[in-house]
Design an enzyme around this catalytic site. Structure first.
Site, PDB file in Angstrom:
ATOM      1  N   SER A  12       0.831  -1.207   0.000  1.00  0.00           N
ATOM      2  CA  SER A  12       0.000   0.000   0.000  1.00  0.00           C
ATOM      3  C   SER A  12       0.868   1.260   0.000  1.00  0.00           C
ATOM      4  O   SER A  12       0.405   2.346  -0.348  1.00  0.00           O
ATOM      5  CB  SER A  12      -0.871   0.018   1.251  1.00  0.00           C
ATOM      6  N   TYR A  43      -4.168   0.408   4.006  1.00  0.00           N
ATOM      7  CA  TYR A  43      -4.983  -0.811   3.911  1.00  0.00           C
ATOM      8  C   TYR A  43      -5.503  -1.247   5.280  1.00  0.00           C
ATOM      9  O   TYR A  43      -6.551  -1.856   5.392  1.00  0.00           O
ATOM     10  CB  TYR A  43      -4.148  -1.965   3.331  1.00  0.00           C
ATOM     11  N   GLY A  44      -4.703  -0.968   6.314  1.00  0.00           N
ATOM     12  CA  GLY A  44      -4.974  -1.552   7.629  1.00  0.00           C
ATOM     13  C   GLY A  44      -6.279  -1.139   8.274  1.00  0.00           C
ATOM     14  O   GLY A  44      -6.765  -1.809   9.183  1.00  0.00           O
ATOM     15  N   CYS A  75       3.022  -7.147   1.723  1.00  0.00           N
ATOM     16  CA  CYS A  75       2.056  -6.495   2.613  1.00  0.00           C
ATOM     17  C   CYS A  75       1.294  -7.587   3.349  1.00  0.00           C
ATOM     18  O   CYS A  75       0.683  -8.461   2.700  1.00  0.00           O
ATOM     19  CB  CYS A  75       1.099  -5.654   1.765  1.00  0.00           C
ATOM     20  N   ASN A  76       1.366  -7.569   4.665  1.00  0.00           N
ATOM     21  CA  ASN A  76       0.669  -8.596   5.458  1.00  0.00           C
ATOM     22  C   ASN A  76      -0.847  -8.459   5.345  1.00  0.00           C
ATOM     23  O   ASN A  76      -1.564  -9.460   5.305  1.00  0.00           O
ATOM     24  CB  ASN A  76       1.046  -8.466   6.941  1.00  0.00           C
ATOM     25  N   THR A  77      -1.340  -7.222   5.318  1.00  0.00           N
ATOM     26  CA  THR A  77      -2.789  -7.010   5.272  1.00  0.00           C
ATOM     27  C   THR A  77      -3.349  -7.616   3.988  1.00  0.00           C
ATOM     28  O   THR A  77      -4.305  -8.398   4.009  1.00  0.00           O
ATOM     29  CB  THR A  77      -3.118  -5.498   5.348  1.00  0.00           C
ATOM     30  N   CYS A 189       3.586  -6.321   9.880  1.00  0.00           N
ATOM     31  CA  CYS A 189       3.252  -5.313   8.871  1.00  0.00           C
ATOM     32  C   CYS A 189       4.597  -4.936   8.274  1.00  0.00           C
ATOM     33  O   CYS A 189       5.553  -4.681   9.014  1.00  0.00           O
ATOM     34  CB  CYS A 189       2.601  -4.096   9.520  1.00  0.00           C
ATOM     35  N   THR A 190       4.677  -4.904   6.949  1.00  0.00           N
ATOM     36  CA  THR A 190       5.989  -4.687   6.328  1.00  0.00           C
ATOM     37  C   THR A 190       6.530  -3.279   6.572  1.00  0.00           C
ATOM     38  O   THR A 190       7.720  -3.027   6.387  1.00  0.00           O
ATOM     39  CB  THR A 190       5.924  -4.969   4.816  1.00  0.00           C
ATOM     40  N   HIS A 191       5.675  -2.371   7.007  1.00  0.00           N
ATOM     41  CA  HIS A 191       6.173  -1.035   7.373  1.00  0.00           C
ATOM     42  C   HIS A 191       7.016  -1.075   8.650  1.00  0.00           C
ATOM     43  O   HIS A 191       7.878  -0.211   8.848  1.00  0.00           O
ATOM     44  CB  HIS A 191       5.011  -0.063   7.616  1.00  0.00           C
TER      45      HIS A 191
END
Ligand code: DGL
Length: 265
Positions: A12, A43-44, A75-77, A189-191
């Site tokens: 995202s 997205y979260g 992206c995990n979401t 979360c990749t962030h």
């Protein structure tokens, strides 16, 4: 003829850069396209239905435009909600990013682990299933943070996020029952690996942070084994799905990840 098809990374926002970095280290000649769906960010805080409708359609368009050899949903979401839909819609190898609960359970001594993700990710049945399969004897605390995603984006723009954001994210786990025994946190979360140092500094006691980016890089290398790459170092392009008013501020960070060119979808 040289195979110039890129690896396409999708998130995202800038979070997927935490997956791109170890992949570039393993496959330095791989050309890559990094897609930030900034028009759909974040997205979260979206519903399952919104993500499940948006992500496969967008990846279909992107596959037609960039002809990737493999797609990485960094992206995990998006992965915990839409991985199966994307796989059934596209004829390409698709690698997802899902919470690294298994290695966290293997590493934890206290048997109390945390899953720090977006609100959407931490409520997914996918996470229930990973916890049931790999961490049955652990207490698995979960916390979703939207402001941590924003903080990672701000850091990539060269800003210094308020340290209270990191303290609140950690407290969201440690303030839960048994949180004082928490010794391992999955950055789901990749962030979040982009702000791992800040999170570590905010922890009230030593906590190990675990994420799956290295494993994903190895998986990409395995799935592309035996394929040809151009002989020159891999070039990358950053693609934004909407107008990116912060692009100038982000350019130095993007260049550090090999993304010196950008375009709009
Ligand atoms: N980087 C994404 C993840 O791994 C989502 C961030 C967001 O857009 O909320 O879950």
């Amino acid at each position: 003829m040289t195979d110039t098809r890129p690896i396409l990374f999708f998130d995202s926002g800038v979070g997927g850069l935490s997956v791109l970095a170890p992949t570039r280290a393993l496959l330095p000649q791989a050309p890559f396209v990094y897609v930030a769906d900034n028009a759909g960010f974040p997205y979260g805080t979206k519903s399952e239905a919104e993500i499940a409708a948006r992500v496969p359609a967008l990846l279909g368009r992107l596959a037609e435009r960039y002809h990737p050899r493999i797609i990485v949903i960094a992206c995990n979401t998006a992965s915990t909600i839409a991985l199966a839909h994307v796989r059934s819609a596209l004829e390409l190898p698709i690698v997802g990013t899902v919470p690294a609960i298994k290695p966290a359970a293997l590493a934890s001594r206290t048997r109390v682990i945390g899953v720090l993700g977006t609100d959407a990710t931490v409520r997914q049945p996918y996470v229930d299933n990973l916890a049931a399969e790999f961490a049955r004897d652990c207490r698995v605390l979960r916390h979703g943070s939207a402001e941590l995603v924003e903080a990672a984006e701000a850091k990539l723009r060269g800003e210094t996020p308020d340290p209270a954001i990191f303290a609140r994210a950690i407290a969201g786990l440690t303030n839960q029952p048994d949180g004082d025994r928490l010794d391992t946190v999955v950055l789901a979360c990749t962030h979040f690996p982009l702000v791992e140092d800040e999170l570590a500094a905010a922890a009230p006691h030593p906590i190990a942070f675990i994420h799956g980016a290295q494993g994903i890089a190895r998986r990409i290398a395995f799935l592309t084994q035996g394929q040809q790459w151009p002989s020159t170092p891999g070039e990358g392009i950053a693609v934004f799905t909407g107008e990116n008013r912060a692009l100038d501020a982000m350019r130095p960070a993007l260049a550090n990840y090999g993304l010196s060119r950008s375009e709009a979808l």
